[in-house]
Design a protein around this motif. Structure first.
Motif, PDB file in Angstrom:
ATOM      1  N   THR A   1     -10.111   1.911  -1.294  1.00  0.00           N
ATOM      2  CA  THR A   1     -10.825   2.238  -2.527  1.00  0.00           C
ATOM      3  C   THR A   1     -10.285   3.506  -3.168  1.00  0.00           C
ATOM      4  O   THR A   1     -10.131   3.588  -4.395  1.00  0.00           O
TER       5      THR A   1
ATOM      6  N   GLN B   1       0.831  -1.209   0.000  1.00  0.00           N
ATOM      7  CA  GLN B   1       0.000   0.000   0.000  1.00  0.00           C
ATOM      8  C   GLN B   1       0.865   1.258   0.000  1.00  0.00           C
ATOM      9  O   GLN B   1       0.643   2.179  -0.801  1.00  0.00           O
TER      10      GLN B   1
ATOM     11  N   ARG C   1      -6.987  -7.834  -5.573  1.00  0.00           N
ATOM     12  CA  ARG C   1      -8.406  -8.038  -5.271  1.00  0.00           C
ATOM     13  C   ARG C   1      -8.650  -9.390  -4.592  1.00  0.00           C
ATOM     14  O   ARG C   1      -9.704  -9.611  -4.001  1.00  0.00           O
TER      15      ARG C   1
ATOM     16  N   LEU D   1      -3.159  -4.630  -9.456  1.00  0.00           N
ATOM     17  CA  LEU D   1      -4.433  -4.330  -8.798  1.00  0.00           C
ATOM     18  C   LEU D   1      -5.409  -5.496  -8.909  1.00  0.00           C
ATOM     19  O   LEU D   1      -6.149  -5.794  -7.961  1.00  0.00           O
TER      20      LEU D   1
ATOM     21  N   GLU E   1      -6.923   2.769  -5.005  1.00  0.00           N
ATOM     22  CA  GLU E   1      -7.135   2.063  -6.264  1.00  0.00           C
ATOM     23  C   GLU E   1      -7.749   2.987  -7.307  1.00  0.00           C
ATOM     24  O   GLU E   1      -7.350   2.980  -8.479  1.00  0.00           O
TER      25      GLU E   1
END
Length: 712
Positions: free
Chosen positions: A154, A111, A146, A142, A157
């Protein structure tokens, strides 16, 4: 569109279950976009080792301490390491077999690393990284995340996807492989954002390059162009096949499956051109564009993946694909399941001659096509590679990684002055050739090719009439009208390949001797045998031979490659025409598959070949074995062989196959592509016939071969 995506989902879930993957392992398996993403994940699945990269991770800001984020390198762009490492982290985090599976600390690093990349926003001076490499790899990352125990925020992304859309470009603005590559990351982004409109645009653009065109892309002669009219069967050919077959697998069995006409085009290119330029596990070096200056680039075993996909997509040719895979994997030898074939690619100025025992090609360039490029600091010594360059291979690896130590004035097949500094073409991209007479005639098994070479650029000031005559056991190479005002000696290089542990033998002055280490000059040797290839010199000549270690570096030819010194043993044969030759000639015959000196002598005694003319107006060769006469007329002229006379009213390439007492097959081509009418008069045993070969309004087929059955 929802029906379409639903169909994709059902097909993918079915295929996953058939391979032992339960639908329960698919997040939201009933979501059509998620089902498509799962297919994408399977394409890139891996279980990486990341311990080394973790040591360079900066906990403070999410960067890597050994990455130069400010670099503007146009090739091997250093900042891409950041995304590649984060991608490995993502696959480690989501793979149950990895020790970092579900590791919360690793998730935090992913992240923070993505946040750093987005804020830093490195920018490359090579558009390809910004619009293809970066968006594709971020999209895959990405999609994989998931499936993680924890989901990326959110907002993070979303802003990455917005950046991909903003910087990634629109596929419709590009051509060929570039269009397909951009369409790929549109597919990734459309799935992540569940955007039906973008998915439809992506799929339409992914397949739209699979058409015959006069621009960049698949040519009507079954070759492939990229960066203008530049031959790129490898390199960009690799890329478009990788992308199109990948997408075709995603959409297989749905109404968005690749259309049958496009599949047929793809199949023809792959089977008859792309894989045909590979011998064993290696691709011929002169169809790779500037990529030839990259380490290991000729090794193509990984492209078996495309053939494996085609087994499912194109089952009508399953056996051919299996044979291709067997050769590329090394399971079977280089000659496995190969059949005789000869093709002249009249759009690409390229000739490919295949026999089970060997493969031989010729790359030329004309005013219609572009020289091999040297952009982005790569392929810096390529200048002469387009000037009648030849590959002579039996196993395929004869030139593997030789390029940093090559003498680039001695490229196989080329006639060139031995300049101390290889010139750079006028432009690094899309420099057209100067020849107005380059082409070939072919009946699909035999053929003859011609290159009327003239070059006044950078004080090269050299010209020659070069021709190649292709038969079963041999290729006859002729040169005439060699002129030069260069201050340096002019050589025609017969070959410059890797040396082998087997002895090289020369027959000279009625004696056979070993060619030991060093460089030597011989006057009119009969033949040389090296690495199971015989080289015969029917008209003698001054022959230079070198069997020695050569030194260079990849950096010498590619400024993005390592500077480390490279040494390789190389074997070189050249014909030395001296300084400022005037009307010089050469003749040599390549005979692959010669295991011993006795076989070379046996071949000599058969007298398969007669060289009937080698002047700057006419070159002619006859194969006594196959009763084929091949002729290159550089201007209007007449040629007589025994009781056969052939007269041409214009320059052309001809092949005559005698079929009976008064029957023959004539093949003709116009290497000048003048789109005019060529008249051929044939006389034999007091019988005659006139053939009008009409190339007027022939357009893109102006260089193709026409065939005539003649009964006198």
């Amino acid at each position: 569109m929802k029906i379409t995506i639903r169909l994709i989902a059902l097909v993918i879930i079915g295929s996953l279950m058939s391979t032992g993957v339960s639908a329960q392992n698919i997040p939201n398996a009933d979501n059509e976009y998620e089902a498509l993403m799962q297919k994408i994940r399977l394409d890139f699945a891996k279980n990486p080792s990341i311990d080394k990269d973790l040591k360079t991770y900066n906990e403070v800001d999410g960067s890597f301490t050994d990455v130069d984020y400010a670099s503007i390198e146009r090739t091997n762009w250093p900042p891409m390491k950041h995304i590649d490492r984060l991608s490995d982290f993502a696959f480690a985090y989501t793979n149950p077999q990895n020790k970092y599976y579900k590791d919360e600390n690793l998730f935090a690093k992913i992240q923070k690393g993505l946040e750093y990349w987005h804020e830093r926003n490195p920018w490359c001076h090579n558009w390809w990284y910004n619009q293809i490499a970066e968006p594709q790899r971020l999209g895959i990352l990405l999609i994989q995340m998931r499936t993680g125990e924890k989901q990326l925020p959110t907002e993070l992304e979303k802003k990455i996807l917005e950046r991909i859309e903003k910087d990634g470009g629109h596929p419709a603005k590009w051509t060929g492989a570039n269009r397909t590559d951009i369409a790929l990351h549109w597919i990734y982004r459309a799935c992540l954002s569940e955007n039906e409109t973008d998915l439809k645009i992506a799929l339409e653009n992914a397949y739209s390059p699979v058409v015959y065109t006069t621009k960049e892309g698949f040519q009507h002669d079954n070759s492939y162009f990229q960066h203008g009219a530049q031959l790129y069967i490898g390199g960009y050919g690799d890329e478009i096949l990788k992308g199109v077959t990948q997408i075709a697998m995603y959409t297989k069995g749905t109404q968005y499956a690749i259309p049958q006409d496009k599949l047929a085009l793809l199949s023809k290119f792959m089977r008859e051109t792309y894989y045909a330029t590979m011998r064993g596990q290696y691709m011929l070096f002169d169809v790779l564009g500037r990529g030839v200056s990259r380490p290991e680039v000729t090794k193509k075993s990984h492209t078996a993946l495309f053939a494996k996909r085609m087994i499912e997509l194109d089952p009508a040719h399953i056996n051919e694909y299996k044979d291709i895979i067997s050769r590329l994997s090394g399971k079977h030898p280089a000659d496995y399941a190969l059949s005789p074939k000869h093709t002249h690619y009249f759009r690409g100025d390229y000739t490919l001659h295949i026999r089970p025992a060997y493969t031989f090609d010729v790359r030329m360039v004309s005013t219609r096509t572009a020289r091999c490029e040297y952009g982005n600091g790569e392929n810096l010594k390529t200048y002469f590679m387009s000037d009648g360059c030849t590959n002579i291979v039996t196993e395929g690896n004869e030139y593997a990684n030789i390029f940093p130590v090559w003498n680039w004035t001695r490229i196989p097949g080329v006639t060139a002055p031995q300049v101390p500094q290889i010139p750079l073409a006028a432009s690094d991209w899309q420099t057209l050739g100067t020849s107005t007479f380059a082409g070939g005639v072919s009946d699909s098994i035999y053929g003859a090719s011609v290159y009327s070479y003239t070059d006044s650029y950078a004080d090269i000031n050299t010209s020659a009439r070069k021709a190649w005559f292709f038969f079963d056991e041999e290729v006859v190479c002729l040169g005439a009208g060699i002129h030069s005002t260069s201050q340096y000696p002019v050589y025609t290089t017969v070959n410059q390949c890797l040396s082998t542990s087997e002895k090289a033998i020369i027959r000279h002055k009625n004696k056979q001797t070993e060619i030991v280490r060093g460089s030597f000059n011989y006057t009119s040797p009969e033949w040389i045998l090296h690495n199971k290839i015989g080289y015969l010199f029917p008209n003698g000549g001054n022959v230079f031979v070198a069997n020695q270690q050569q030194t260079g570096s990849w950096y010498d030819i590619n400024h993005t490659a390592p500077k480390d010194s490279v040494q390789k043993d190389a074997f070189t044969i050249c014909l030395d025409h001296g300084k400022q030759p005037s009307d010089a000639i050469y003749a040599y015959i390549i005979v692959p598959g010669m295991q011993t000196t006795d076989e070379v002598k046996k071949y000599q005694k058969k007298k398969n070949i007669e060289i009937l003319s080698n002047t700057e107006n006419l070159q002619a060769v006859r194969s006594n074995k196959s009763d084929i006469l091949q002729m290159i007329f550089y201007c209007a002229g007449e040629f007589t062989y025994k009781d056969l006379t052939v007269k041409a009213d214009k320059a052309c390439a001809l092949m005559v196959k005698i079929k009976g007492q008064n029957e023959m097959k004539l093949h003709i081509a116009d290497p000048g592509q003048t789109q005019s009418n060529i008249t051929i008069d044939i006389r034999m045993r007091k019988q005659s016939k006139t053939i009008n070969c009409d190339y007027r309004n022939s357009g893109i087929y102006a260089g193709s071969t026409k065939a005539f059955d003649i009964v006198l």
